[in-house]
Design an enzyme around this catalytic site. Structure first.
Site, mmCIF file in Angstrom:
data_model
loop_
_atom_site.group_PDB
_atom_site.id
_atom_site.type_symbol
_atom_site.label_atom_id
_atom_site.label_comp_id
_atom_site.label_asym_id
_atom_site.label_seq_id
_atom_site.Cartn_x
_atom_site.Cartn_y
_atom_site.Cartn_z
ATOM 1 N N LYS A 116 10.386 0.304 -1.522
ATOM 2 C CA LYS A 116 9.499 -0.586 -2.828
ATOM 3 C C LYS A 116 10.113 -0.484 -3.228
ATOM 4 O O LYS A 116 9.743 -1.756 -3.715
ATOM 5 C CB LYS A 116 9.177 1.032 -3.538
ATOM 6 C CG LYS A 116 8.134 1.803 -3.029
ATOM 7 C CD LYS A 116 7.628 3.354 -3.568
ATOM 8 C CE LYS A 116 6.830 4.167 -3.331
ATOM 9 N NZ LYS A 116 7.797 4.878 -2.142
ATOM 10 N N GLU A 200 10.829 3.266 -13.086
ATOM 11 C CA GLU A 200 10.121 2.668 -13.730
ATOM 12 C C GLU A 200 8.842 2.744 -14.941
ATOM 13 O O GLU A 200 9.575 4.174 -15.304
ATOM 14 C CB GLU A 200 8.220 2.545 -12.523
ATOM 15 C CG GLU A 200 8.898 1.839 -11.512
ATOM 16 C CD GLU A 200 7.801 1.651 -10.285
ATOM 17 O OE1 GLU A 200 8.125 0.804 -9.160
ATOM 18 O OE2 GLU A 200 6.326 2.184 -10.556
ATOM 19 N N HIS A 235 0.102 14.155 -8.166
ATOM 20 C CA HIS A 235 0.718 11.904 -7.901
ATOM 21 C C HIS A 235 -0.458 12.246 -6.005
ATOM 22 O O HIS A 235 0.470 11.258 -4.816
ATOM 23 C CB HIS A 235 1.648 12.113 -7.638
ATOM 24 C CG HIS A 235 2.559 11.889 -8.615
ATOM 25 N ND1 HIS A 235 2.590 11.046 -9.666
ATOM 26 C CD2 HIS A 235 4.062 13.019 -9.441
ATOM 27 C CE1 HIS A 235 3.152 11.972 -10.887
ATOM 28 N NE2 HIS A 235 4.201 12.760 -10.405
ATOM 29 N N GLU A 275 -1.638 -1.226 -3.650
ATOM 30 C CA GLU A 275 -1.706 -0.958 -5.336
ATOM 31 C C GLU A 275 -1.413 -1.226 -5.988
ATOM 32 O O GLU A 275 -0.345 -1.512 -6.065
ATOM 33 C CB GLU A 275 -1.137 0.643 -4.090
ATOM 34 C CG GLU A 275 -1.797 1.369 -2.858
ATOM 35 C CD GLU A 275 -1.392 3.116 -2.758
ATOM 36 O OE1 GLU A 275 -0.762 3.690 -3.492
ATOM 37 O OE2 GLU A 275 -1.600 4.119 -1.705
ATOM 38 N N GLU A 293 2.609 -0.458 -4.810
ATOM 39 C CA GLU A 293 3.412 -0.726 -3.570
ATOM 40 C C GLU A 293 2.354 -1.158 -3.023
ATOM 41 O O GLU A 293 1.315 -1.246 -2.621
ATOM 42 C CB GLU A 293 3.705 0.639 -2.751
ATOM 43 C CG GLU A 293 2.892 1.494 -2.657
ATOM 44 C CD GLU A 293 3.482 3.222 -2.891
ATOM 45 O OE1 GLU A 293 4.514 2.986 -2.346
ATOM 46 O OE2 GLU A 293 2.439 3.869 -3.072
ATOM 47 N N ASN A 295 0.874 0.499 1.332
ATOM 48 C CA ASN A 295 0.404 1.186 2.763
ATOM 49 C C ASN A 295 0.461 0.081 3.541
ATOM 50 O O ASN A 295 -0.884 -0.529 3.646
ATOM 51 C CB ASN A 295 -0.033 1.679 1.998
ATOM 52 C CG ASN A 295 0.121 2.964 1.168
ATOM 53 O OD1 ASN A 295 1.036 3.603 1.414
ATOM 54 N ND2 ASN A 295 -0.906 3.391 0.099
ATOM 55 N N ARG A 297 -1.024 0.395 6.492
ATOM 56 C CA ARG A 297 -1.629 1.049 8.228
ATOM 57 C C ARG A 297 -3.034 0.726 6.861
ATOM 58 O O ARG A 297 -3.682 0.887 5.752
ATOM 59 C CB ARG A 297 -1.060 2.444 8.461
ATOM 60 C CG ARG A 297 -0.642 3.027 6.456
ATOM 61 C CD ARG A 297 -0.299 4.484 6.611
ATOM 62 N NE ARG A 297 0.188 5.751 5.648
ATOM 63 C CZ ARG A 297 -0.679 6.131 4.810
ATOM 64 N NH1 ARG A 297 -1.830 5.603 4.601
ATOM 65 N NH2 ARG A 297 -0.078 6.191 3.259
#
Length: 653
Positions: A116, A200, A235, A275, A293, A295, A297
């Site tokens: 990240k 963050e 989350h 995202e 981030e 992903n 996939r």
């Protein structure tokens, strides 16, 4: 197009890939562990190869065995599904070195977005907005704590590798930073083999909105609009939808352009998701979103995008990986209607969403979609299959589509109310409560919604008299007889002109219930329950006909809730619960990661005693009451469900 592919995954995603491959005429090879020898994906595939014992580290994470299986069966390519090896660039290198095709992005693209902190630095360079925070290499606690103060509390500590909410902690005060950092590092190390983190700024009213992107090997990249995944607990996503409620044309344009820019920055090929975190405190605005981030996939929630675009993303994956260009240009991809996906898990919402195991003795999904709606069930299990402690406890994804959000939400509520699962604790009642929540229905959703409303969302009304009576009839076997007005048929319930009474005992949780069942002259059953339940007869019971009998239990379904009643065996030994009242047992199979108390320690109710790791998540086990610890399990012990973790000294009288 490929002639044969191997699927390096299990469960519902393996079944999902097989269905598309079969439609395209592509043969499939499944892989399986000991626990999955009779799994549905193994049965569906054209061939199947055993790759090792049940633990993922000895089977589904063994890239060498998976590549060997592909070579041995003549597969040309490997589809990784999601999870496991899907975002492991070393596995991609293994696949390509063997002369096979990896159905997904290049190892370089995965590496670029796999961490990240590095990904955010890359996105800053590409002109994509990123959330304020520290994304550097230095990991000393003094530095991280200092950066947290500079950013300003509350902050979010996040594992720089992986996803799924693992290795993530919100910190509201500097005094809590050290312990939160330790917990995040432990969880990240266990899940991803990397304990490094980033820090963050925590957004006060965050929306999690992501954009589906797709690229090919010819430099083309498109978006397939956005999904809203803000309905989360710990989350982890619970209900996803597309498009995002309240989305404005300006924000959609800004987000989708940023997502495509991000994909092109790394020459991305295949399906991916960008995202974003969105500050919804003042509504959705084009200047209040930041990259979180990527992903690299296919996502678990990809079916909602398929429902609103009409595009099979797995088919696109296969076509792009086999060397074709993207099947559609950006202008050809249209958004139609609204879709929801609800994740049905084997978990206990009333106990902090603890993962559950068990055999699915009864599993029934809606027979058809509600009127004017579409529905699909994504699952990798059938009735009789077991939920294993070795893997993710998701049972199914319930996906619905309607002409607009209101229609789709109505379809979701109806479908959840018609879903029946018995044999394991499940979250269907929680999902139905969330779908009925006023804020959720209004589209006023942020990542803190479930946390704010959790007490109401997990609360289940106690069973009423009719539900208990239905369970009692089913447990006694009397309910199997059809009511009749024929007096001769009713004689079995009489002896010498008086009613024969059958006594049935049940247990609901810790509550023992006695029911007295008798047959009336008209052939109907009458059930008398102990107070506070009123007398109920068979005519009334016809309003609650949905139930399932399974070994030692009866489950009665009322809407999306399933009420599980234990039926004691009259020949079994007396209940041993009283003898175990001075002990604390494991709520699920797991690994004891940390022990915080010792023999002889005086503890108070709610005090953390140990941390149990199960399904790669940490669960704090706390003292249920004040007392003195007599014995406590050793750190590093592997325990099964029901294992005694802590034994307390008998109180002095």
């Amino acid at each position: 197009m490929f002639g044969k592919i191997l699927i390096a995954n299990r469960g519902e995603i393996a079944c999902r890939v097989i269905r598309t491959a079969r439609r395209l005429g592509v043969r499939t090879v499944a892989v399986y562990s000991d626990a999955d020898a009779r799994a549905w994906h193994v049965e569906m595939a054209d061939e199947a190869v055993h790759i090792g014992p049940s633990p993922v580290g000895e089977s589904y994470l063994r890239g060498d065995r998976i590549v060997a299986a592909a070579l041995a069966t003549g597969a040309e390519a490997i589809h990784p599904g999601y999870g496991f090896l899907s975002e492991n660039p070393d596995f991609v290198d293994q696949v390509t070195a063997a002369g096979l095709v990896f159905i997904g992005p290049s190892a370089a693209s995965i590496r670029a977005m796999g961490l990240k902190d590095a990904a955010k630095r890359l996105m800053e360079t590409a002109g994509v907005p990123v959330v304020p925070g520290y994304h550097g290499e230095a990991q000393e606690i003094v530095l991280l704590a200092s950066k947290a103060r500079e950013i300003g509390y509350p902050v979010l500590i996040k594992a720089r590798a992986g996803g799924g909410g693992k290795g993530m902690r919100r910190v509201d005060h500097p005094d809590d930073f050290s312990e939160a950092l330790s917990g995040a590092r432990r969880e990240a190390k266990a899940a991803f083999g990397d304990d490094r983190v980033l820090v963050e700024k925590y957004v006060d009213k965050p929306r999690h909105i992501e954009v589906q992107v797709f690229g090919d090997n010819f430099g083309n990249a498109v978006h397939l609009f956005e999904r809203d995944c803000s309905a989360q607990r710990r989350h982890q996503k619970v209900i996803e939808e597309a498009p995002a409620p309240g989305m404005t044309p300006a924000l959609r344009k800004a987000m989708t352009e940023a997502a495509v820019k991000a994909a092109k920055a790394i020459s991305y090929s295949g399906a991916g998701t960008i995202e974003f975190i969105v500050d919804a405190s003042q509504g959705l605005k084009a200047d209040r979103f930041w990259f979180m981030e990527m992903n690299t996939r296919l996502q678990v929630e990809h079916p909602v995008t398929e429902m609103v675009t009409g595009i099979d993303l797995v088919e696109w994956q296969l076509r792009v990986a086999s060397g074709e260009k993207l099947p559609s240009a950006q202008a050809e991809i249209q958004l139609a209607g609204h879709a929801f996906e609800a994740r049905i898990y084997a978990e206990d919402a009333t106990r902090g969403f603890l993962p559950a195991t068990g055999t699915l003795h009864h599993l029934k999904f809606p027979d058809a979609a509600p009127a004017h709606a579409a529905m699909r069930i994504e699952t990798g299990v059938r009735a009789g299959d077991a939920i294993s402690p070795f893997y993710d406890p998701m049972i199914a994804k319930l996906v619905v589509h309607g002409k607009d959000r209101a229609a789709a939400l109505a379809a979701l509520r109806k479908a959840l109310a018609e879903t029946e699962v018995a044999g394991s604790t499940v979250n269907t009642a929680f999902l139905a409560a969330l779908a009925a929540d006023a804020d959720f229905a209004a589209g006023d959703v942020d990542t803190g919604l479930i946390g704010r409303h959790q007490d109401e969302l997990v609360a289940i009304a106690p069973p009423n008299g009719e539900i208990i009576a239905a369970a009692a009839l089913a447990a006694s076997g009397a309910g199997a007889q059809e009511p009749t007005s024929d007096p001769w048929s009713a004689l079995a319930g009489y002896a010498h002109f008086h009613t024969v009474e059958r006594r049935t005992r049940l247990r609901y949780g810790e509550e023992a219930i006695l029911a007295r069942i008798s047959m009336r002259p008209d052939g109907r059953f009458q059930v008398a329950l102990e107070a506070p339940y009123e007398e109920v007869n068979s005519h009334d019971l016809r309003t609650t006909p949905r139930l399932a009998r399974w070994p030692g239990h009866v489950t009665v379904f009322e809407g999306a809730a399933g009420y599980n009643f234990a039926v004691p065996d009259p020949l079994a030994k007396a209940d041993e619960a009283a003898a175990a009242s001075g002990s604390l047992r494991a709520p699920m199979p797991g690994l004891v990661k940390l022990v915080r108390a010792g023999s002889g320690d005086a503890v108070v109710k709610g005090q953390p005693l140990l941390i149990l790791e199960a399904m790669k998540m940490e669960h704090t086990i706390a003292a249920p009451h004040d007392g003195v610890v007599a014995e406590i399990v050793a750190e590093g012990a592997q325990v099964s469900d029901g294992t005694v973790l802590v034994r307390f000294e008998e109180p002095q009288t």
